[in-house]
Motif scaffolding. Structure first.
Motif, short mmCIF file in Angstrom:
data_model
loop_
_atom_site.label_atom_id
_atom_site.label_comp_id
_atom_site.label_asym_id
_atom_site.label_seq_id
_atom_site.Cartn_x
_atom_site.Cartn_y
_atom_site.Cartn_z
N HIS A 189 -19.20 52.44 24.05
CA HIS A 189 -18.54 53.32 23.53
C HIS A 189 -16.79 52.84 23.86
CE1 HIS A 189 -19.33 55.94 27.53
NE2 HIS A 189 -18.89 54.74 27.70
N SER A 191 -15.13 55.03 25.47
CA SER A 191 -14.70 55.85 26.39
C SER A 191 -13.98 55.34 27.64
CB SER A 191 -15.90 57.00 26.85
OG SER A 191 -16.26 57.73 25.81
N GLN A 194 -10.58 55.62 28.09
CA GLN A 194 -9.93 56.93 28.97
C GLN A 194 -9.55 56.39 30.20
OE1 GLN A 194 -12.50 60.21 29.17
NE2 GLN A 194 -13.29 59.75 27.15
N ARG A 215 -24.09 48.57 20.64
CA ARG A 215 -25.31 48.94 21.32
C ARG A 215 -26.40 48.13 20.32
NH1 ARG A 215 -24.23 55.55 21.10
NH2 ARG A 215 -22.41 55.27 22.04
N GLN A 229 -15.46 53.20 16.93
CA GLN A 229 -15.26 54.68 17.34
C GLN A 229 -13.65 54.87 17.55
OE1 GLN A 229 -17.46 55.26 21.03
NE2 GLN A 229 -19.34 55.87 20.23
N GLU A 231 -11.47 56.88 20.07
CA GLU A 231 -11.52 57.86 21.21
C GLU A 231 -10.14 58.59 21.44
OE1 GLU A 231 -14.18 57.36 23.18
OE2 GLU A 231 -13.78 58.53 24.86
N PHE A 269 -22.70 65.00 27.85
CA PHE A 269 -22.23 63.58 28.39
C PHE A 269 -21.78 63.63 29.77
CE2 PHE A 269 -20.99 64.28 23.92
CZ PHE A 269 -21.56 63.33 23.15
N PHE A 271 -19.52 62.37 31.36
CA PHE A 271 -18.04 62.24 31.48
C PHE A 271 -17.25 63.63 30.82
CE2 PHE A 271 -18.08 60.73 27.23
CZ PHE A 271 -18.91 59.88 26.96
N THR A 272 -18.12 64.64 30.13
CA THR A 272 -17.38 66.03 29.81
C THR A 272 -18.32 66.94 30.38
OG1 THR A 272 -18.47 65.26 27.71
CG2 THR A 272 -15.91 65.29 27.92
N GLY A 310 -18.73 63.10 19.44
CA GLY A 310 -18.89 64.18 20.66
C GLY A 310 -17.44 64.49 21.08
N CYS A 311 -17.52 65.39 21.99
CA CYS A 311 -16.40 65.82 22.76
C CYS A 311 -16.36 66.71 24.04
CB CYS A 311 -15.26 66.35 21.65
SG CYS A 311 -15.91 68.16 21.10
N GLY A 312 -15.45 66.92 24.61
CA GLY A 312 -15.62 67.75 25.76
C GLY A 312 -14.55 67.88 26.57
N ALA A 333 -11.43 65.20 25.56
CA ALA A 333 -11.60 63.99 25.22
C ALA A 333 -12.65 64.10 23.96
CB ALA A 333 -12.02 62.60 26.29
N PHE A 334 -12.50 63.26 23.01
CA PHE A 334 -13.41 63.24 21.90
C PHE A 334 -13.97 61.57 21.54
CE2 PHE A 334 -9.45 63.65 19.87
CZ PHE A 334 -9.22 62.40 19.26
N GLY A 335 -14.83 61.43 21.00
CA GLY A 335 -15.14 60.07 20.29
C GLY A 335 -15.67 60.36 18.94
N1 PHE Z 1 -18.62 58.22 24.15
C1 PHE Z 1 -19.36 59.20 23.35
C2 PHE Z 1 -20.19 58.49 22.58
O1 PHE Z 1 -20.22 57.37 22.39
C3 PHE Z 1 -18.56 60.12 22.64
C4 PHE Z 1 -17.71 61.10 23.59
C5 PHE Z 1 -16.36 60.71 23.61
C6 PHE Z 1 -18.10 62.25 23.92
C7 PHE Z 1 -15.55 61.48 24.31
C8 PHE Z 1 -17.26 62.81 24.70
C9 PHE Z 1 -15.91 62.73 24.96
O2 PHE Z 1 -21.20 59.24 22.17
#
Ligand code: PHE
Length: 369
Positions: A189, A191, A194, A215, A229, A231, A269, A271-272, A310-312, A333-335
């Motif tokens: 990802h 992330s 970050q 992946r 993605q 980010e 996740f 990390f969030t 995803g995010c958080g 953060a979000f992806g």
């Molecule tokens: N890295 C997560 C994914 O690949 C997405 C994500 C990014 C979620 C940042 C939360 C914060 O699914």
């Protein structure tokens, strides 16, 4: 056909009357002369020289005449048919000649014309849409950050609070770089950017990081082992989930137009915390396709919603791993999925089209998307 009849009066066989034969011949010759192309001439041939043409039908009547009258009638028909076939032959030759002349002019190729032998390439629509997605955030003051595609496991997992036994680390999802003790993976990802951004930039940090991710998925209509993605990361004093929500709203408006709802569903996740999946209202049916009896929507599969990613709120453990004072700073953060965005926004139905690299797929998207 009538039977031979000795007492038969030839004048009674209408089709064989000299004036009838002359008329049939004249009609034929007029139609042949009037044919302005080979197709029309073919029709004239069938009508006036074919098996069911007046002269052919008259010929069949000869047997009905008394023997003495047959030779005369036969001669007259023969002369008429001869004249018709002569006219056909001549007109055929004229029209073929005309066609050949026309083809020579119309299909002429100037082999001396200069030609650009280098076929034109195209920007890939994934690249273009990725830039456009990032631009929405750049317009809000975010900077574009980057990180390596071959990433240290520590950045990809540990610093993001993945425990050593987290399932995502297994061979099922992650491409590991040989040998195992290199500690390197193809990033799963964006992330890890970050953490890299927090380690290298002064606070506050507002960055987006578009990029390629990997992946161990089989390539099919909706999956690819290589995908992209976007980010996003915002770390400042006093940031809340409302700011995250506002940023996603701005993204949806910037990419899909105004007035579309955004919703967040609880998720997880490492990390969030809290974490959410974020959806936008379908920009085609605007949610209407979920109503009973409404026409189905191909874009959202009549779900009414499209999943963006995803995010958080960034887990304080991540901030600590990146050396940030987690008491003072917070953020989100979000992806977001780039392929998904291209698929929905542009109706691309098969992932194969995006990965095969055929310029005929990319060219129509142009330089702007
Ligand atoms: N890295 C997560 C994914 O690949 C997405 C994500 C990014 C979620 C940042 C939360 C914060 O699914």
């Amino acid at each position: 056909m009538s039977a031979p009849n000795k007492s038969y009066d030839p004048v009674e066989v209408t089709a064989l009357r000299p004036e009838e034969l002359d008329r049939a011949r004249d009609d034929a010759i007029a139609a042949i002369a009037a044919a302005s192309g080979l197709a029309e001439l073919k029709e004239a041939r069938i009508a006036h020289a074919g098996d069911r043409s007046p002269l052919a039908l008259a010929n069949r009547e000869i047997g009905a005449l008394p023997p003495a009258a047959r030779a005369e009638a036969g001669k007259r028909i023969g002369a008429a048919r001869g004249a018709v076939s002569q006219a056909l032959k001549q007109r055929q030759a004229e029209l073929e000649e005309e066609r050949d002349q026309r083809v020579l002019v119309e299909e002429a190729v100037d082999v001396t014309l200069p030609w650009d032998r280098t076929p034109r390439g195209a920007r890939h629509p994934l690249t273009t849409i990725q830039e456009r997605m990032a631009d929405v955030f750049v317009s809000m003051g975010f900077e574009v950050a980057e990180g390596p595609e071959v990433e240290a496991e520590w950045f990809n997992f540990d610093a993001l609070n993945f425990k050593p036994d987290h399932p995502a680390r297994t061979m099922q999802d992650t491409f590991f770089v040989e040998s195992e003790d290199t500690g390197l993976v193809l990033r799963t990802h964006t992330s890890p950017v970050q953490v890299r951004s927090l380690l290298t930039r002064p606070l506050p940090v507002y960055v987006v990081a578009p990029g390629r991710t990997f992946r161990t998925d089989e390539l099919d209509a909706t999956h690819s082992p290589v995908f992209h993605q976007l980010e996003g990361l915002a770390i400042d004093e006093g940031l809340t989930m409302a700011d995250l929500r506002g940023a996603i709203d701005a993204f949806v408006t910037g990419m899909f137009g105004a007035g579309l709802a955004v919703r967040m569903r609880p998720s997880y996740f490492p990390f969030t915390e809290p974490s959410a999946e974020v959806d936008m209202q379908c920009f085609v049916c605007r949610g209407a396709s979920v109503e009973r009896g409404a026409p189905p929507c191909r874009t959202c599969g009549s779900e009414g919603w499209i999943e963006l990613g995803g995010c958080g709120m960034v887990n304080p453990r991540v901030l600590v791993a990146a050396g940030v004072d987690a008491e003072r700073y917070s953020g989100w953060a979000f992806g977001l999925g780039v392929e998904r965005t291209l698929m929905f926004r542009h109706g691309v139905e098969d992932m194969h089209d995006m990965v095969e690299g055929d310029v005929r797929f990319a060219l129509p998207f142009g330089m702007e998307i």
